[in-house]
Design an enzyme around this catalytic site. Sequence first.
Site, PDB file in Angstrom:
ATOM      1  N   ASP A  74       0.793  -1.233   0.000  1.00 39.59           N
ATOM      2  CA  ASP A  74       0.000   0.000   0.000  1.00 39.59           C
ATOM      3  C   ASP A  74       0.827   1.285   0.000  1.00 39.59           C
ATOM      4  O   ASP A  74       1.956   1.321   0.490  1.00 39.59           O
ATOM      5  CB  ASP A  74      -0.897   0.034   1.239  1.00 39.59           C
ATOM      6  CG  ASP A  74      -2.131  -0.857   1.109  1.00 39.59           C
ATOM      7  OD1 ASP A  74      -2.122  -1.757   0.256  1.00 39.59           O
ATOM      8  OD2 ASP A  74      -3.089  -0.640   1.868  1.00 39.59           O
TER       9      ASP A  74
ATOM     10  N   HIS B 141       3.569  -2.041   3.184  1.00 44.63           N
ATOM     11  CA  HIS B 141       3.585  -0.701   2.590  1.00 44.63           C
ATOM     12  C   HIS B 141       4.889  -0.450   1.845  1.00 44.63           C
ATOM     13  O   HIS B 141       5.961  -0.858   2.304  1.00 44.63           O
ATOM     14  CB  HIS B 141       3.424   0.377   3.667  1.00 44.63           C
ATOM     15  CG  HIS B 141       2.112   0.333   4.379  1.00 44.63           C
ATOM     16  ND1 HIS B 141       1.869  -0.537   5.427  1.00 44.63           N
ATOM     17  CD2 HIS B 141       0.971   1.039   4.192  1.00 44.63           C
ATOM     18  CE1 HIS B 141       0.617  -0.358   5.855  1.00 44.63           C
ATOM     19  NE2 HIS B 141       0.063   0.590   5.136  1.00 44.63           N
TER      20      HIS B 141
END
Length: 250
Positions: free
Chosen positions: A71, A218
């Site tokens: 992400d 992430h």
Amino acid sequence: MARHVRRSGIIGGAAVAVASLGVAGYLTFGQSGATSEAHAGTTEQAKPAPVDPSIVHASDRPGKSLNITIDDGPDPAWTPKVLATLKKYDVKATFCMIGPQAAAHPDLVEQVAAAGHKLCDHTISHNTGMDHRPEAYQSKQILDAQQMIEKAAGGPRVDYYRAPGGAFTPYSRKLAAERGMRPLGWNVDSKDFERPGTDAIVRTVRKELRNGPTVLFHDGGGDRSQTVAALDRLLPWMKQQGYGFGFPKR
């Protein structure tokens, strides 16, 4: 400063700890980058087939399988390192991208798509409170980001929509699904956004894998060196445990 928000009912039993980006540049860029032309650009392409509007956690690969999701990128410092680590272990992932980040780094979006990874819409400004905002706001956040990511990719479609902080609404799920993007949840939050140390990230993922197949990491929002190091340890370990790798069901 990253702030995590806990939401129930999003990840099917696992605790949700999600980062609000809190990076002013993202938010400012997101507001200024969300233009009416983005909506016009979306309608110029052939409309994709609608998909199921329910939030998916399952893998499209049968058997013992995991979905790696990444992400908040793309990021010029960290996305190439994440891509290199995934390539090292021959693992495909789903990249949930911030629209202005994709627009700013189309070369990285192209690299992600060319390597066989999937694209996911993660909105314009990563507002974890967008489920409390009007439908017009939600629509602009989702559709403008989709257009930015697909334009940067140069052809490949965005297959998923992940609401920031799990801030889905019935409207946002339906809107995304009507445009071919399956709402995407997660089962395992690696907590890598908090930068607790590589060892802690590895421990968290190993412990929480029993919750389900979709694992959250992430590549944006700050220093992701711990994430890269954790992936370099976790991916071979996952294979040793008999896991394969797929994509979330569509």
